[in-house]
Design a protein around this motif. Structure first.
Motif, PDB file in Angstrom:
ATOM      1  N   GLN A 285       2.554   1.595  -3.387  1.00 44.19           N
ATOM      2  CA  GLN A 285       1.615   2.018  -4.427  1.00 44.19           C
ATOM      3  C   GLN A 285       1.338   3.516  -4.330  1.00 44.19           C
ATOM      4  O   GLN A 285       1.037   4.162  -5.327  1.00 44.19           O
ATOM      5  N   ASN A 286       1.455   4.067  -3.128  1.00 43.46           N
ATOM      6  CA  ASN A 286       1.248   5.500  -2.925  1.00 43.46           C
ATOM      7  C   ASN A 286       2.500   6.316  -3.225  1.00 43.46           C
ATOM      8  O   ASN A 286       2.472   7.539  -3.133  1.00 43.46           O
ATOM      9  N   THR A 287       3.597   5.648  -3.535  1.00 46.13           N
ATOM     10  CA  THR A 287       4.851   6.316  -3.905  1.00 46.13           C
ATOM     11  C   THR A 287       5.239   5.809  -5.298  1.00 46.13           C
ATOM     12  O   THR A 287       5.958   4.827  -5.431  1.00 46.13           O
TER      13      THR A 287
ATOM     14  N   ILE B 110       0.844  -1.205   0.000  1.00 43.96           N
ATOM     15  CA  ILE B 110       0.000   0.000   0.000  1.00 43.96           C
ATOM     16  C   ILE B 110       0.876   1.250   0.000  1.00 43.96           C
ATOM     17  O   ILE B 110       0.646   2.181  -0.780  1.00 43.96           O
ATOM     18  N   GLN B 111       1.894   1.279   0.850  1.00 44.34           N
ATOM     19  CA  GLN B 111       2.791   2.450   0.891  1.00 44.34           C
ATOM     20  C   GLN B 111       3.520   2.624  -0.436  1.00 44.34           C
ATOM     21  O   GLN B 111       3.659   3.737  -0.942  1.00 44.34           O
TER      22      GLN B 111
END
Length: 95
Positions: free
Chosen positions: A20-22, A17-18
């Motif tokens: 995918q957000n970067t 998740i982290q």
């Protein structure tokens, strides 16, 4: 074993998740193979790396080109580190 596998999945979920957000970040999974009986049989480097990759790619839909699985040095028992490396940053140093 089941509890460790569930803990690993939770850690992989959070990291995916982290990452995918970067955008353009890379995930580095460093597996330190253990020398104990469980590590050399059911938790071998090959089994753990396949399980991690399958989970992140097939279950979480993460791009396999953004995942590097690295073998670390042997430890008394198996350990796994997960690093999210942003674009332009140096990859982690493997011991």
């Amino acid at each position: 074993e089941a509890q460790n596998h569930d803990q690993d999945k939770a850690r992989f979920d959070n990291c995916v998740i982290q990452a995918q957000n970067t955008p353009d970040s890379q995930l580095y999974v460093i597996i330190y193979p253990g020398t104990d009986k469980a590590s050399t049989t059911k938790n071998s480097f090959d089994k753990l790396s396949k399980r991690a990759l399958d989970y992140m790619v097939k279950t979480r839909g993460f791009d396999p080109r953004r995942i590097s699985i690295v073998r670390g040095s042997n430890h008394a028992s198996t350990g796994v580190e997960i690093w999210i490396v942003p674009p332009g940053a140096q990859p982690p140093v493997v011991q």
